[in-house]
Enzyme design. Structure first.
Site, PDB file in Angstrom:
ATOM      1  N   LYS A   1      79.503-130.400  24.991  1.00 51.88           N
ATOM      2  CA  LYS A   1      79.313-128.985  25.583  1.00 51.88           C
ATOM      3  C   LYS A   1      80.198-128.934  26.650  1.00 51.88           C
ATOM      4  CE  LYS A   1      75.479-126.995  23.180  1.00 51.88           C
ATOM      5  NZ  LYS A   1      75.281-127.877  22.212  1.00 51.88           N
TER       6      LYS A   1
ATOM      7  N   GLY B   1      71.977-126.078  16.323  1.00 52.71           N
ATOM      8  CA  GLY B   1      70.646-125.643  15.456  1.00 52.71           C
ATOM      9  C   GLY B   1      69.565-125.281  16.392  1.00 52.71           C
TER      10      GLY B   1
ATOM     11  N   HIS C   1      64.655-120.712  19.101  1.00 50.63           N
ATOM     12  CA  HIS C   1      66.015-120.923  19.247  1.00 50.63           C
ATOM     13  C   HIS C   1      66.579-120.963  18.139  1.00 50.63           C
ATOM     14  CE1 HIS C   1      65.046-121.187  23.620  1.00 50.63           C
ATOM     15  NE2 HIS C   1      64.253-122.335  23.347  1.00 50.63           N
TER      16      HIS C   1
ATOM     17  N   ARG D   1      82.322-126.659  11.654  1.00 49.11           N
ATOM     18  CA  ARG D   1      81.667-126.920  10.187  1.00 49.11           C
ATOM     19  C   ARG D   1      81.472-125.460   9.640  1.00 49.11           C
ATOM     20  NH1 ARG D   1      76.362-125.122  11.049  1.00 49.11           N
ATOM     21  NH2 ARG D   1      75.518-125.916  13.014  1.00 49.11           N
TER      22      ARG D   1
END
Length: 708
Positions: free
Chosen positions: A146, A194, A265, A323
């Site tokens: 990130k 995720g 989340h 993806r």
């Protein structure tokens, strides 16, 4: 005179059919005739559907837990690769490459999760001359880290949010940077996705515990404990853009999805396009996503995720998922395209099938994720057998079900608890939402708790219906989304009538020749048994205890009264098997006929109405439950809230603990759950060890009252 509404509906239908048929190719895929799918469950089954359509043969891999699974059955070939633990099966790169070579595959499709965003695996495929159906390893690397991705986005002119993305990962440095940013703030795994490795630290005193928890989960999920810090944007929207790029320099966006409504989340429901977004903003965010893709030399399907201000619709780059996303079907629904087909064609070296101006948006679509979880208990995931499963019938192109399980399959503690994805589309958001709720009412599951009723309640919430969504939606509207439930007398009477019909069959002890294990009687014979003059049924719902008195009047006719209050009601009815093999009760109460689908499992009667599912519990005798009740209600005990693996233990025998102190960590369904003390006390006994597999409600820690 032709009605305007009918004209609009006809026009939408024609446009939808045009969009869905505007790119329908049956030509073979260059260089690829056989693929290995390095995944499991619904995404493996989804990929197989497109592969078969294109004449591409499919190879599945499976762990011990998935030996009899749906994706194994639907593949042309299947190979065993190890035990249930994903680290010993689906994450074993060497085994997967070996199988791909043995099966003579030209390509590997990673699906999502597992190895789909693993740089090393993409490199290994290239080294072994195996086509990786995904982006180049360099793009996965740059977008998967990130702090690196944010630097690249800044250079590409994509707006990013304030935060700390440095390499110094010491507690002292991270705490210092956290203070500069200010609380509350977001802690995120550098390689996360995720919702894993993500924690919110509301205030400074919460920071270290949240940091350690994020690190631990990140290490387990991604093999890297590094984190970054971000300014916490209160009540933002989560808007993401589907992009596609080929090896010839072409890149397009396929519009945006709104995934704002989340728990832990993680997404619960997604829709496309995002509600309330102007075409100007839609174009701006789409073009920003394409710039992001081109900045890393992207190839294939990808999703660029943005945080969006719910008021002015300004947006900031959050991350890129390199993806195919779980929610890709809603994009397919509004564009009429098959994204898996695009993946196969791009991976084989073909150009993108369409240019940007040829991609059109038609209608609106929703995807509801059906999970094995208990929303009324903090959305805790569950595991076990899907003893009863009746999905709605996907009778037209507006209704689609993506699943990897069937009735009697197991939802394994080792993997994600998602049962299915229900995808619907309509000419506009209002129509699509109505279709979604209607189809959810037809999705009947028993044996495991699910989130179906929660999503149904979400669908009718006024703020959700008007599109006023944000990531804190569930917390803000918690009371309305979890109303106190009061069962009607009609439902209780239906339960009593259904119980009588079940008792008929038990009394007759007739052997029924049927494939449905839930049929209470033979539909062919229609045999019935007369009843005694009086009978009483007891049902519990939550904290409510209900009594239904029944008087036998004449064959098939009864008088019933609930809780000894109000008038006696005249009741009759029948139970029959529907076309989908579900049992349907038709109950006539005082001349009004109501219908419901139902099933009885052990001491629980499930009644599925168009409104909601009701679970009527037949009480267990007090002497049987006395010990269990004492244990569950004792605040000086810690029970496992779900099946899982004991990952960490923070206390030892003799330790003094305060209410709220962390005792241990359970890992289940790829998530970390901290078990805390519910009272002050002294650790009297530890009833588990690190590495233990524990069942739901197992006693883990016993405390003694601290009398000092």
């Amino acid at each position: 005179m032709f009605h305007v509404g009918k004209l609009k509906s006809l026009l939408y239908t024609q446009l939808t059919l045009y969009a869905r048929n505007s790119y329908q190719s049956t030509s073979p895929v260059n260089r690829i005739s056989k693929i290995l799918i390095a995944n499991r469950g619904e995404i493996a089954c989804r990929i197989m559907k497109t592969a078969k359509k294109l004449g591409v043969r499919t190879v599945a891999v499976y762990s011990e837990a998935d030996r009899n699974s749906m994706h194994v059955e639907e593949a042309d070939e299947a190979y065993y690769i190890g035990p249930a633990l994903s680290s010993e099966s689906y994450l074993r790169q060497d085994k997967i490459i070996l199988v791909a070579k043995q099966a003579k595959c030209q390509a590997i499709h990673p699906g999502y999760g597992f190895l789909s965003e693993n740089t090393e695996f993409a490199k290994l495929c290239e080294k072994e001359d195996m086509i990786f159906i995904g982006p180049p390893a360099s793009a996965i690397r740059d977008m998967g880290i990130k702090n690196t991705s944010k630097a690249i986005m800044t250079k590409a002119g994509v707006p990013i949010i304030e935060g700390y993305h440095g390499n110094d990962q010491s507690n002292a440095m991270l705490l210092a940077e956290a203070k500069k940013i200010g609380f509350p703030l977001m802690i995120k795994a550098v390689r996360g996705g995720g919702g894993k490795g993500m924690r919110i630290a509301p205030k400074e005193s919460d920071f270290i515990e949240a940091l350690e928890s994020a690190r631990t989960e990140s290490q387990k999920a991604f093999g890297d404990s590094a984190v970054l810090l971000e300014k916490y944007v209160a009540e933002p929207r989560h808007v993401e853009v589907q992009i596609f790029a080929d090896k010839h320099g072409n890149a397009v966006y396929l519009f945006e999805r709104d995934c704002s409504v989340q728990r832990r989340h993680q997404k619960v429901i997604e829709e496309a396009p995002a509600p309330g977004i102007s075409w100007k903003v839609r174009q701006e965010i789409g073009e920003a996503a394409v710039r992001a893709a081109k900045a890393v030399g992207y190839v294939g399907a990808g999703t660029v995720e943005f945080i969006m201000d719910r008021n002015d619709h300004s947006f900031y780059f959050m991350e890129m998922n390199t993806r195919l996303q779980v929610e890709h079907p809603v994009t397919e629904a509004i564009t009429g395209l098959d994204l898996v087909e695009w993946q196969l064609r791009v991976a084989s070296g073909e150009e993108l099938p369409l240019k940007q101006e040829e991609i059109h948006l038609n209608g609106h679509a929703f995807e509801a994720r059906i999970y094995a979880e208990n929303p009324r208990n903090g959305f805790l995931p569950g595991a076990g057998q899907l003893v009863y499963l009746r999905p709605p019938q996907a009778m037209n192109s507006r209704i689609r079900i993506e699943t990897g399980v069937r009735q009697n399959d197991e939802v394994s503690v080792h993997y994600d608890p998602m049962i299915a994805k229900l995808v619907v589309s309509g000419k506009d958001r209002s129509e699509a939402l109505s279709i979604l709720r209607s189809q959810l009412s037809k999705y009947n599951i028993a044996g495991l708790d699910t989130n179906i009723e929660f999503i149904k309640d979400l669908c009718v919430h006024p703020k959700f219906r008007s599109g006023e969504v944000h990531t804190g939606f569930i917390e803000e509207h918690f009371e309305q989304l979890f109303p106190e439930l009061h069962v009607s007398n009609e439902i209780l009477i239906q339960g009593a009538l259904a119980s009588i019909l079940y008792e008929d069959m038990d009394s007759l002890n007739v052997s029924v020749e049927t494939k449905d294990p839930f049929s209470p009687f033979s539909v062919e014979t229609g045999l019935r048994l007369n009843h005694s003059l009086k009978h009483t049924f007891h049902f519990d719902i939550g904290k409510e205890n209900n009594t239904i008195e029944v008087k036998y009047v004449e064959p098939d006719v009864y008088m019933m009264r609930v809780n000894k209050l109000g008038p006696w009601r005249k009741v009759s009815g029948t139970m029959k098997k529907r076309e989908d093999d579900a049992l349907e009760l038709s109950a006539e109460i005082d001349g009004v006929i109501g219908k419901a689908r139902m099933v009885k499992l052990n001491n629980k009667l499930h009644i599925f109405t168009e409104d909601r599912e009701w679970q009527l519990i037949i009480p267990t005798p007090k002497f049987v439950t006395a010990f269990a009740s004492q244990t569950e209600q004792n605040p000086h005990t810690a029970l496992s809230p779900m099946p899982g693996l004991v990952d960490k233990i923070f206390v030892s025998k003799g330790d003094a603990v305060k209410k709220g102190d962390s005792l241990l960590v359970i890992v289940a369904m790829k998530m970390e759950h901290i078990i805390k003390a519910s009272a002050d006390g002294i650790v009297e006994e530890m009833l588990c060890s690190i590495g233990d597999n524990v069942a739901k409600n197992k006693l883990l820690v016993k405390l003694a009252e601290n009398k000092t």
